[in-house]
Motif scaffolding. Sequence first.
Motif: not given
Length: 555
Positions: A522-533, A535-542
């Motif tokens: 659960v912790t790993a999933y939440q960390n990966n999800l927060d990182q993905a969000k 990255i989407a805010k910083v670099n939406p083109k990617m």
Amino acid sequence: MAAVTDAVFTNGGNESINGGGINRAMLTNKLLLIVGIAVVIAVMIGSWLWTQQPDYRVLFANYQDKDGGAIVGALEQMNIPYKFSDGGGAILVPASQVHQARLKLASQGLPKGGNIGFELLETQKFGVSQFVEQVNFQRALEGELERTIQSISAVEGARIHLAIPKSSVFVRDQQKPTASVMLNMHAGRTLDPQQVSAVVHLVASSVPELTVANVTVVDQNGNLLSDASKKQDSSSLDPSQLKYVDELQQNIVKRVESIIAPIVGSKNVHAEANAEVDFSTVEQANESYKPNQKPEDITMRSQQTSESLSSSSNSASGVPGALSNQPPPPASAPITAAAPATGAAAAVATTPTNSQKNSTTNFEVDKTVRYSQQSMGGVKRLSVAVVVNYKQVTGKNGKVINQPLTDAEKKQVSDLAKQAMGFSEPRGDSLTVVNSSFVETETEVIPAVPMWKQPDTIETGKLALRYILGAVILFVLYRRLMKPMMVKLISEPKGPEQLTNQMDGKTVDSQPVSEAQRQQNVTAYQNNLDQAKQIAKVNPKMVANIVTEWVSSND
């Protein structure tokens, strides 16, 4: 960090984009499962029917084609399953319906055997000629005779040809009918002369004015069975006479052994008989004459007596006339005796006389006339031999020993045998009684057939093996194929939600995990999800490029 982000976005894209492909794959899998289940059920049904297949037995064999077609048609109407043997020479039906099918077919007159009897006259058409009626009657008569002769156990088939001449009003033009019989015998079977004679007389008695001499019998090999030249001479013994002699001897042996067996035991006496039988027929007429020896036996038949008396005279007779025809004067005797005359006077006085007497007496003669007729089959002489085993006596030590019979016991056995055989000393019969120890013959011990080799056991084993094998096949198909398919078909498909059940304490393959592992996931999933969000805010083109790759990718 970029690799982790790509993996996260890749998984998320697969869950969102490949949702339609997953549904199509699931539908295809369901169809395949349904087809597989249907195939398994069909195999199971086939296995069950194979175990329930009946045992077929022969209904009829060696039938003619016409009868075969009629039999098959009747079986189809009666809804009785049938099949043909490998060579096609027999019709097979289930063993439980063999007798029922035979009785039903017999009620319909099947099989007919190719012979047409008097039922041919039942289908006469209106207006047929007299010639056609006569031909049909002859065909019907031939068919009935063929059926009758085929009922003999040794005869497989028969064909009869009758030559019945047309009747004529003229005596000199009348001809006697003739018959030809063709017999097809079973393999290894023959007819003895008495049976051939019976067939000949049967045919001759069935056709008017048909004599025995006009019947010819031939077998399938072309041998003439009714050849008159092969008949036995009347002076020789025929089979019936030999059979009579054998039965007479066996009867004597049976009577002798049955009367002695209660004394010495049934296995301790053996007898044989020889009978000389006179089969000649004698008719005798005898006429004998004997002289009458005793006076009181003399009987007078007739008596004839004849007596004649004649006299001659030398006296002179006168001239024929009235005087000479007069009777002489009465004689007168002189009172005194005259002197004898002498000379011519004496010659005139002497008159000679001739007397003759015959007597014939006929007496009865002793005459005997005897007519005697001796029937055939009389016993001329009997010879019987009897062998008696030693008697068994228990000794002092308790052992059983064999001892010969005493003279009194032998005489008793001999007297009983004479009475049983009908001993006749004037006839010259002979009886021999021998007391001897029997030699025990070693009886052949036939080993008992093991139970597993007995035909009934083999058939029962085959039937049980068929049921067991069918049950095993059904069980394996159900457990290995049908049940897993049914479980897989009934279970719900795994969607994207189920793939993330790792957070609920289960892995992808539904295996339970520990509480610490669950918290770590659960912790790993939440960390990966927060990182993905982030990255989407910083670099939406990617993120847009990643989505484009997912759409254009074939995975």
